[in-house]
Design an enzyme around this catalytic site. Structure first.
Site, mmCIF file in Angstrom:
data_model
loop_
_atom_site.group_PDB
_atom_site.id
_atom_site.type_symbol
_atom_site.label_atom_id
_atom_site.label_comp_id
_atom_site.label_asym_id
_atom_site.label_seq_id
_atom_site.Cartn_x
_atom_site.Cartn_y
_atom_site.Cartn_z
ATOM 1 N N CYS A 118 0.509 -1.385 0.019
ATOM 2 C CA CYS A 118 -0.203 0.330 0.126
ATOM 3 C C CYS A 118 0.692 1.261 0.101
ATOM 4 C CB CYS A 118 -1.089 -0.343 1.184
ATOM 5 S SG CYS A 118 -2.180 -1.530 1.284
ATOM 6 N N HIS A 258 -3.881 6.429 3.311
ATOM 7 C CA HIS A 258 -3.981 5.054 3.056
ATOM 8 C C HIS A 258 -5.826 4.673 2.525
ATOM 9 C CE1 HIS A 258 -4.010 1.375 1.375
ATOM 10 N NE2 HIS A 258 -3.937 0.554 2.657
ATOM 11 N N ASN A 288 -10.326 -0.596 -0.830
ATOM 12 C CA ASN A 288 -8.893 -0.632 -0.391
ATOM 13 C C ASN A 288 -7.951 -1.041 -2.011
ATOM 14 O OD1 ASN A 288 -5.606 -0.892 0.270
ATOM 15 N ND2 ASN A 288 -6.433 -1.781 2.235
#
Length: 331
Positions: A118, A258, A288
């Protein structure tokens, strides 16, 4: 008068998400869960899924990069480097960035895939900035993109509700006004491998009938443990980069976190003293998207950004990887 120091700035953003929306209501018919359970624990209401079996991560990236080219009226032949930040390359033993360059006609560009979970986009952006600041290159594309639905176990309610597909790309160019990438604070901890991984499919445990039967080719995560590490590491990264650059919360226009879990983001905001109205959010729409979440936020918020805005990008991912990057918006 001495020449102004050369910095590297984002000069255009392009994004893309697939059309198909996988809603919480649809997930209720797939796995034992509920819209209330998902929203309460994650903040996610829907996520985009790449349904076409003939398409992959590169197709998402190409769409995002194509928007950048249109916005800047840029000939693909002028691109010098493409950094594809992804955990889900089209294929093993081949470079997705090279394929992207070939497909868009960037015949003078070289490229590579950047794997940092990520944090991929943050690390890739800083790498691109180094190329530009050195004077070696003037036009670098960084794309953060993932096709996570290909690796999600839709029998596991703890992970299948989290992930979506999509990505966004930025053009990084020289700047002489002191705008662009200013500073970064990064970290890693290999202990995290046991808490977030795909058990099989790598060189440690190659694919076999046994690994497929054991369902070891899907994403695994110890959610509670990862939550704690994420809050701590993201908060400390933001605080460190602000302290180093003598900035207070009042000096920051936006935090771009994030988009993994709304509760993580809220906890980070509380730890760092940042009001939620300065936090970019789109997790409710996209979930996500791994390396895609931060550039997708910049893509959506672009009309609200102003030249000179102090913006902190912050992330945490598998490995573990984490960090924060300070930008001064350039347009």
């Amino acid at each position: 008068m001495p020449d102004q120091k050369l910095t590297a700035a984002i000069t255009a953003v392009g994004g893309y998400v697939p059309e198909y929306r996988l809603t919480n209501q649809e997930l209720e018919s797939i796995v034992e869960t509920s819209d209330e359970w998902i929203v309460t624990r994650t903040g996610i209401k829907e996520r985009r899924i790449l349904k076409d079996p003939e398409k992959a991560t590169s197709d998402l990236a190409i769409e995002a990069i194509s928007e950048v080219l249109r916005k800047k009226q840029l000939d693909p032949k002028d691109i010098e480097c493409i950094i594809c930040c992804t955990m889900t390359p089209d294929m093993q033993l081949t470079v997705t960035a090279a394929y992207i360059a070939w497909k868009i006609g960037a015949e003078n560009a070289w490229g590579y895939d950047f794997t940092a979970a990520c944090c991929g986009f943050l690390y890739g952006l800083t790498t691109a900035a180094s190329y530009v600041e050195s004077g070696r290159y003037k036009k670098v594309i960084v794309v953060g993109v993932d096709n996570m639905s290909a690796f999600v176990d839709y029998q596991d309610r703890n992970t299948c509700v989290l992930f979506g597909d999509g990505g966004a790309a930025v053009l990084v160019e020289p700047n002489t006004e002191g705008l662009g990438v200013i500073d970064s604070k990064f970290g890693t901890n290999g202990y995290g491998r046991q808490l977030m991984h795909q058990k099989a499919g790598g060189s440690l445990k190659p694919a076999s009938h046994a690994t497929i039967d054991a369902r070891e080719h899907y994403a695994y995560m110890d959610g509670k443990a990862v939550f704690k590490y994420a809050v701590t590491c993201m908060s400390e990264s933001i605080t460190a980069v602000m302290k180093k650059n003598n900035l207070s919360a009042a000096d920051i226009a936006w935090i771009v976190p994030h988009q993994a879990n709304l509760r993580i983001i809220e906890a980070v905001a509380k730890e760092t003293g940042m009001p939620m109205d300065k936090i970019m959010l789109n997790i409710e729409k996209y979930g996500n998207t791994i390396a895609g979440t931060i550039p997708l936020c910049l893509w959506e918020w672009e009309p609200r950004l102003n030249k000179g805005d102090n913006i902190i990008l912050v992330s945490f991912g598998g490995g573990f990887t984490w960090g924060a990057t300070l930008l001064k918006w350039a347009y």
